[in-house]
Motif scaffolding. Structure first.
Motif: not given
Lengths: 326, 337
Positions: A62-83
């Motif tokens: 559902d999410k385009g590549i830009w949406g993913q990119y923005l999410d990626y930054w948001k997560q980074l700032f929370h120290g969240d690098l994913g699972l």
């Protein structure tokens, strides 16, 4: 100060570029992590579970590549690098913090020892040029050209095996629980001896050579003759005049090598199956564990940038000519 | 100012580069006396051995340079004269700068770029008088800077923050900080512009009158020497070919090489005259001509020149007692050295 701010701005930009690349590169690699996870579970997953995995990894269509990119930054700032995929469902940040200590302890300490030992020997060899120390040079040239994973393989082949003091792989004896106690620490030290020795042997020569050559170059400068003519002691001329000036290139080299501590010894860790960051990256590559790869790349990138910044600052402190103001 | 009392006597000094049969003899059998309070000029083309002589007599030669013979007798202000060449390493360190200071050729590179001016002035004092208090050292450094016309608040500056002329002044101040009896100036002003050259040399001469040290002034610029020195020695191919009071040498040089040097720069005062260079190029130190090393370029060469080396000696002229020359054109009354 203005110079320093300029440098910092430059590094911030570089970090942004690196993080952005870090986001895009795994997505351009063919293959799909969820597919590999399905393979891992041997297909015993419901469609619902697969769909939720896509969402969880941020790979939902559902999410385009830009949406993913923005999410990626948001997560980074929370120290969240994913699972992590391989250590599912452990967060990447936890995997990294678990293995980075091993790398820092092994490679960090050896890099520092190597630098001080090599620089010290280089000063001596450069100052006592023409004496027995020149005999060291062919040896150091030879050692510095030996790749250290090869040296590691030779060390494993020759020094480990049944009944040997040196363990051939791992960071500690299997079965021990990592803790600051009398069982774990000696075991960890014992396991680190061979990898540390191979890194030390192959990297110390580089420091010796570069320091010696700088010493020889600096020794022919006019101010060295002046220092001699001033009647200063040989020791003072060697340390405060020659070595002090010859040190400059080595210091920036050292700062850079600090940056490569995290990522530069991948091969040693693989050869010795040492549970550090490099070994983790190796595993992640094999398992197509994108979040872990991204996380490790990020750590490597940032440590190289920080090391560069440190090199700049060290240069500012050591060489007054680089200070623009005043 | 000048007295006949010697302060530094160089006797039959030989300096080689390299060892054995391949050695290049850069300074050959040089004898020279520096008197108390005198400015002795040492001139010659590049490669004539001027700087090697200066490095040799202070034992600063870097390998492969080596002294192969001779002695350098130093006469301290009080006490017995001694041979600098036979001092122990420790005594030599004490001798350096305290008795003989040197201002080097490269004004730009004589100061260590990573240390402050104050550090570099201070460490001389520290090395020679470890008991001196930090306060006294600091006061002395400021005094020296003031002496050479640099504001003492430049103490905390780094060399790259000073101009070339200022750096050379700092070097001169540094050379005088221990009040040495001899200051050797090895082309101290080559890297500076003409105006700065004059300013610095004028200041140096003034300081010499005040402090009473002797100067060995090495340069290829004979015009500067004629103006600033008391006596001039001309070197060619590692030997001294003529030595005379500055005015005598300027007005009436005996050696054809000195004549050639004097003819190759314009006179500052007096009538205009034709400029002439010296044909040919300096001799190859590895393959010196036989006899007088200048004879292949000498316009006045005759039979004996190519065969035997002329000895340096007092010539048979009315002022022969005060000068010496090594040339077959001028019969020698008595040899020197």
């Amino acid at each position: 100060m203005k110079y320093l701010l300029q440098r910092i701005a430059f590094y911030v930009f570089t970090a942004w570029a690196a993080i952005t690349l870090n986001f895009f590169i795994p997505r351009m690699v063919p293959g799909d992590p969820v597919q590999s996870l399905i393979t891992k579970f041997q297909g015993q997953m419901s469609t619902q579970a697969i769909n939720s995995l896509y969402v969880l990894f941020g790979l939902d269509n559902d999410k385009g590549i830009w949406g993913q990119y923005l999410d990626y930054w948001k997560q980074l700032f929370h120290g969240d690098l994913g699972l992590s995929f391989t250590f599912f469902p452990t967060p990447v940040s936890e995997v990294i913090s678990g293995s980075i200590a091993w790398t820092l302890a092994l490679v960090g300490i050896t890099t520092v020892i190597s630098f001080f030992l090599g620089t010290g020997l280089g000063v001596l060899a450069g100052w006592r040029r023409g004496s027995w120390t020149d005999g060291l040079l062919p040896v150091t040239t030879f050692l510095s050209s030996v790749p250290y994973f090869w040296l590691g393989l030779i060390a494993i082949y020759l020094l480990t095996g049944p009944g040997s003091f040196f363990p051939s792989s791992g960071g500690f004896t299997p079965g021990l629980v990592p803790a600051w106690d009398q069982y774990f620490i000696p075991s960890a030290i014992k396991h680190s001896l061979l990898p540390a020795a191979t890194i030390l042997i192959s990297s110390v020569s580089g420091w010796i050579l570069s320091m010696r050559n700088m010493m020889v170059t600096v020794a022919s400068e006019d101010y060295i003759t002046v220092a001699h003519a001033k009647g200063l002691s040989d020791r003072r001329v060697a340390l405060s005049y020659a070595a002090r000036n010859a040190l400059l290139p080595n210091v920036s080299g050292f700062a850079l090598s600090l940056g490569f501590i995290v990522g530069g010894t991948l091969l040693v860790e693989i050869v010795f199956s040492y549970p550090g960051l490099g070994f983790q990256l190796f595993l992640a590559l094999g398992a197509k564990d994108y979040p872990l790869m991204q996380g490790i790349f990020l750590v490597i990138t940032i440590s190289v940038l920080v090391a560069n910044l440190l090199a700049d600052i060290a240069y500012l402190l050591l060489d007054p000519r680089t200070r623009k103001e005043g | 100012m000048t007295t006949s009392e010697p302060v530094l006597e160089i006797r039959n000094l030989n300096v080689d580069y390299g060892l054995g049969p391949q050695a290049v003899h850069a300074v050959r059998d040089v004898s020279l006396t520096l008197h108390r309070g005198e400015v002795l000029g040492l001139a010659g083309e590049s490669g004539s051995g001027k700087s090697t002589l200066a490095y040799g007599m202070t034992r600063l030669l870097a390998p492969p340079g080596a002294i192969s013979g001779g002695s350098v007798i130093y006469h301290p202000a009080d006490g017995e004269p001694y041979d600098v060449l036979s001092l122990s390493d420790n005594d030599l360190r004490g001798f350096r700068w305290a008795e003989t200071a040197i201002v080097f050729q490269g004004a730009m590179n004589s100061l260590n770029p990573v240390h402050k001016i104050s550090t570099q002035l201070n460490d001389v004092l520290q090395a020679h008088d470890p008991k001196m208090s930090a306060h006294a050292r600091n006061a002395r450094c400021r005094e020296m800077l003031k002496l050479v016309g640099i504001s003492p608040d430049r103490m905390e500056a780094y060399p790259h923050q000073l101009s070339g002329g200022m750096r050379q002044r700092v070097m001169i101040g540094m050379a005088l900080i221990l009040q040495p009896q001899v200051v050797i100036m090895d082309e101290p002003t080559t890297a500076l512009d003409v105006v700065m050259q004059r300013q610095i040399l004028g200041q140096l001469i003034e300081l010499r009158e005040r402090l009473g040290f002797s100067v060995i002034f090495i340069t290829h610029d004979l015009s500067l020497l004629v103006e600033f020195s008391d006596r001039i020695a001309i070197m060619y191919g590692g030997r001294i070919v003529e030595e005379a009071p500055a005015t005598a040498l300027y007005k009436d040089s005996l050696h054809p090489y000195s004549e050639g040097l004097l003819g190759s720069f314009p006179a500052l005062r007096g009538p205009r005259r034709e400029l002439a260079g010296i044909p040919g190029s300096p001799p190859d130190l590895k393959a010196m001509p036989t006899g007088c090393s200048f004879h292949p370029r000498c316009p006045k060469a005759f039979d004996p020149c190519a065969e035997t080396i002329p000895a340096l000696g007092h010539p048979d002229t009315p002022d022969g007692g005060t000068r010496s020359v090594a040339c077959w054109l001028h019969p020698v009354r008595e040899p020197v050295g």
